[in-house]
Each structure stands twice: as C-alpha cells, then as structure tokens.
Design an enzyme around this catalytic site. Sequence first.
Site, PDB file in Angstrom:
ATOM      1  N   LYS A  13       0.830  -1.216   0.000  1.00 19.05           N
ATOM      2  CA  LYS A  13       0.000   0.000   0.000  1.00 19.05           C
ATOM      3  C   LYS A  13       0.862   1.263   0.000  1.00 19.05           C
ATOM      4  O   LYS A  13       0.618   2.186  -0.768  1.00 19.05           O
ATOM      5  CB  LYS A  13      -0.934   0.046   1.232  1.00 19.05           C
ATOM      6  CG  LYS A  13      -1.882  -1.129   1.349  1.00 19.05           C
ATOM      7  CD  LYS A  13      -2.826  -0.987   2.544  1.00 19.05           C
ATOM      8  CE  LYS A  13      -2.157  -0.946   3.890  1.00 19.05           C
ATOM      9  NZ  LYS A  13      -1.468  -2.202   4.282  1.00 19.05           N
ATOM     10  N   ARG A  88      -9.204   0.976   9.320  1.00 21.31           N
ATOM     11  CA  ARG A  88      -8.770  -0.368   9.679  1.00 21.31           C
ATOM     12  C   ARG A  88      -9.831  -1.108  10.489  1.00 21.31           C
ATOM     13  O   ARG A  88      -9.595  -2.251  10.878  1.00 21.31           O
ATOM     14  CB  ARG A  88      -7.508  -0.267  10.526  1.00 21.31           C
ATOM     15  CG  ARG A  88      -6.219  -0.670   9.773  1.00 21.31           C
ATOM     16  CD  ARG A  88      -5.097  -0.473  10.754  1.00 21.31           C
ATOM     17  NE  ARG A  88      -3.867  -1.119  10.470  1.00 21.31           N
ATOM     18  CZ  ARG A  88      -2.840  -0.540   9.854  1.00 21.31           C
ATOM     19  NH1 ARG A  88      -2.941   0.645   9.341  1.00 21.31           N
ATOM     20  NH2 ARG A  88      -1.697  -1.192   9.736  1.00 21.31           N
ATOM     21  N   ARG A 127      11.942  -6.321   3.328  1.00 20.25           N
ATOM     22  CA  ARG A 127      11.777  -4.873   3.541  1.00 20.25           C
ATOM     23  C   ARG A 127      12.741  -4.395   4.638  1.00 20.25           C
ATOM     24  O   ARG A 127      13.392  -3.369   4.494  1.00 20.25           O
ATOM     25  CB  ARG A 127      10.317  -4.562   3.925  1.00 20.25           C
ATOM     26  CG  ARG A 127      10.055  -3.110   4.281  1.00 20.25           C
ATOM     27  CD  ARG A 127       8.600  -2.747   4.096  1.00 20.25           C
ATOM     28  NE  ARG A 127       7.837  -2.835   5.335  1.00 20.25           N
ATOM     29  CZ  ARG A 127       6.539  -2.603   5.427  1.00 20.25           C
ATOM     30  NH1 ARG A 127       5.843  -2.284   4.347  1.00 20.25           N
ATOM     31  NH2 ARG A 127       5.916  -2.677   6.567  1.00 20.25           N
ATOM     32  N   ARG A 139      11.787  -0.632  10.866  1.00 25.08           N
ATOM     33  CA  ARG A 139      10.613  -0.521  11.740  1.00 25.08           C
ATOM     34  C   ARG A 139      10.611  -1.634  12.766  1.00 25.08           C
ATOM     35  O   ARG A 139      10.760  -2.799  12.415  1.00 25.08           O
ATOM     36  CB  ARG A 139       9.341  -0.602  10.888  1.00 25.08           C
ATOM     37  CG  ARG A 139       9.004   0.714  10.228  1.00 25.08           C
ATOM     38  CD  ARG A 139       7.852   0.575   9.273  1.00 25.08           C
ATOM     39  NE  ARG A 139       6.638   0.029   9.895  1.00 25.08           N
ATOM     40  CZ  ARG A 139       5.474  -0.039   9.270  1.00 25.08           C
ATOM     41  NH1 ARG A 139       5.359   0.405   8.032  1.00 25.08           N
ATOM     42  NH2 ARG A 139       4.437  -0.539   9.877  1.00 25.08           N
ATOM     43  N   ARG A 150       0.532  -8.292  13.648  1.00 27.74           N
ATOM     44  CA  ARG A 150      -0.115  -7.274  12.790  1.00 27.74           C
ATOM     45  C   ARG A 150      -1.031  -7.945  11.768  1.00 27.74           C
ATOM     46  O   ARG A 150      -2.120  -7.456  11.472  1.00 27.74           O
ATOM     47  CB  ARG A 150       0.942  -6.416  12.079  1.00 27.74           C
ATOM     48  CG  ARG A 150       1.689  -5.504  13.044  1.00 27.74           C
ATOM     49  CD  ARG A 150       2.944  -4.951  12.427  1.00 27.74           C
ATOM     50  NE  ARG A 150       2.694  -4.105  11.281  1.00 27.74           N
ATOM     51  CZ  ARG A 150       3.579  -3.893  10.302  1.00 27.74           C
ATOM     52  NH1 ARG A 150       4.776  -4.450  10.349  1.00 27.74           N
ATOM     53  NH2 ARG A 150       3.276  -3.099   9.307  1.00 27.74           N
TER      54      ARG A 150
HETATM   55  P1  AMP Z   1       1.124   0.803   9.099  1.00 25.13           P
HETATM   56  O1  AMP Z   1       2.287   1.683   8.812  1.00 25.13           O
HETATM   57  O2  AMP Z   1      -0.101   1.186   8.342  1.00 25.13           O
HETATM   58  O3  AMP Z   1       1.447  -0.655   8.975  1.00 25.13           O
HETATM   59  O4  AMP Z   1       0.749   1.046  10.654  1.00 25.13           O
HETATM   60  C1  AMP Z   1       1.674   0.763  11.675  1.00 25.13           C
HETATM   61  C2  AMP Z   1       0.928   0.622  13.002  1.00 25.13           C
HETATM   62  O5  AMP Z   1       0.267   1.855  13.318  1.00 25.13           O
HETATM   63  C3  AMP Z   1      -0.169  -0.420  13.014  1.00 25.13           C
HETATM   64  O6  AMP Z   1       0.332  -1.736  13.268  1.00 25.13           O
HETATM   65  C4  AMP Z   1      -1.054   0.089  14.144  1.00 25.13           C
HETATM   66  O7  AMP Z   1      -0.489  -0.185  15.416  1.00 25.13           O
HETATM   67  C5  AMP Z   1      -0.994   1.584  13.923  1.00 25.13           C
HETATM   68  N1  AMP Z   1      -2.053   2.060  12.996  1.00 25.13           N
HETATM   69  C6  AMP Z   1      -1.878   2.616  11.765  1.00 25.13           C
HETATM   70  N2  AMP Z   1      -3.044   2.938  11.205  1.00 25.13           N
HETATM   71  C7  AMP Z   1      -4.001   2.574  12.098  1.00 25.13           C
HETATM   72  C8  AMP Z   1      -5.422   2.614  12.085  1.00 25.13           C
HETATM   73  N3  AMP Z   1      -6.105   3.118  11.038  1.00 25.13           N
HETATM   74  N4  AMP Z   1      -6.077   2.141  13.178  1.00 25.13           N
HETATM   75  C9  AMP Z   1      -5.413   1.638  14.242  1.00 25.13           C
HETATM   76  N5  AMP Z   1      -4.079   1.551  14.313  1.00 25.13           N
HETATM   77  C10 AMP Z   1      -3.355   2.010  13.249  1.00 25.13           C
END
Ligand code: AMP
Length: 198
Positions: A13, A88, A127, A139, A150
């Site tokens: 994404k 989400r 990654r 990360r 996740r």
């Molecule tokens: P991402 O970079 O989108 O993989 O997000 C990294 C982390 O941020 C996720 O594993 C969640 O802990 C938190 N996070 C990001 N977006 C959301 C969301 N829309 N709702 C809840 N937690 C989020």
Amino acid sequence: MRLILVGPPGAGKGTQAARLVAKHNIPQLSTGDMLRAAVAAETPIGLQAKAVMDAGGLVSDEIVVGIIRDRIKEADAQNGFILDGFPRTIAQADALAEMLKDNGLDLDAVIELRVDQSKLVNRIINRAEEAKAAGLPVRKDDDPEVFKDRLSAYNRDTAVVIPYYEKAGLLTIVDGMQSIDEVSAAISDVLSKLDEKV
Ligand code: AMP
C-alpha cells in the site's frame, strides 16, 4: 480523487500510494506514518500509541479518526487524497463516511491489494533488510514475530472493511503479488476507468 488502498501489512500500500502521490499530485494520508511521527516527537498521542504499535496491535479508533479528521481539512487534501492504512475497522469506516458526508464529499474508489498472506513474512523480512542496507531505520514492528500479530489484527479487525466497501459498490481488487510496476499499471487502469465513468 479520494481513494483508499486496503490490504494486509506488507501488501504494498505504501509503495503504491507514494507512486500515486507523484502521479496525481494529491497527498498520501498514512495513519501509520502519522502515528510514527507522533511517537518520534513524543506527543501525547505518540506516547499513548507507542506500546500498542510496538506490539502490532491497533491504536484506538478515537485517536486515528481524530488524526484523519484534522488531516483532511488541510489545504493539500482539498483536491483529494489517498488513504493508506485507514480505515482499519468498521467503526473507522463509518466515521470516515460521516466526515466525508459532513463535508459534502464522496469516495471515488477502494482498491484492495490482494496478496498471498503466506508470502508476506518473507516480504517483510526483505523490507527490513533493504532498509538496513540503505542505512534507513528498520521498523520495530517489521520484526517477524510482531509482523504475525499485525497480520492477525488485520484478519480479525480490518478484513471486514473489504465486504463493507464491496457492498457500497466501491471495491476493486488488484493482484498485489505482481511486480511493483505491474501493480501500479493495474491501479492506473482502475483509475482511468473511473475517469471514463465521470
Ligand atoms: P502501518 O504503517 O499502516 O502498517 O501502521 C503501523 C501501526 O500503526 C499499526 O500496526 C497500528 O499499530 C498503527 N495504525 C496505523 N493505522 C491505524 C489505524 N487506522 N487504526 C489503528 N491503528 C493504526
């Protein structure tokens, strides 16, 4: 254009959103990036979110909805945006619908990057290795064990937003196992068909 990219962590994404930003001149609104920035800056939201993020869980709907509600009001988002990592949960999807309606706006499309989840752990290991090789920070939640949590959070809480948008007639599925260029081409195709419909 207001677009959502949905799919499990590691589906691509972020990579695809970055390409769309360059092509369409609209911002990528990544709640993950915004939360990581809040954690790094040690803001009250960052301090609250850090432990949940480190464990691969979901930050509360209230926090992320608040972040998006403020972000879409900014000047650069007035011509559209690409949502990456939001919504989400169904509650977040409902809150988004509500805030768009309040502003007289619509979503144009929701694109699911469909991937083979059994291949994602390897992708995420790559990654992390690429980031390390490029001298970029890795990360914490790209650790394979946290990544599995996740993925579980995705399957438990987020996968349901796909039928939600399918019912709304907004969903298109793109095969996310293709090369990055092929996925970009498939997304362009979806978006050009939208243009034809308008
Ligand atoms: P991402 O970079 O989108 O993989 O997000 C990294 C982390 O941020 C996720 O594993 C969640 O802990 C938190 N996070 C990001 N977006 C959301 C969301 N829309 N709702 C809840 N937690 C989020």
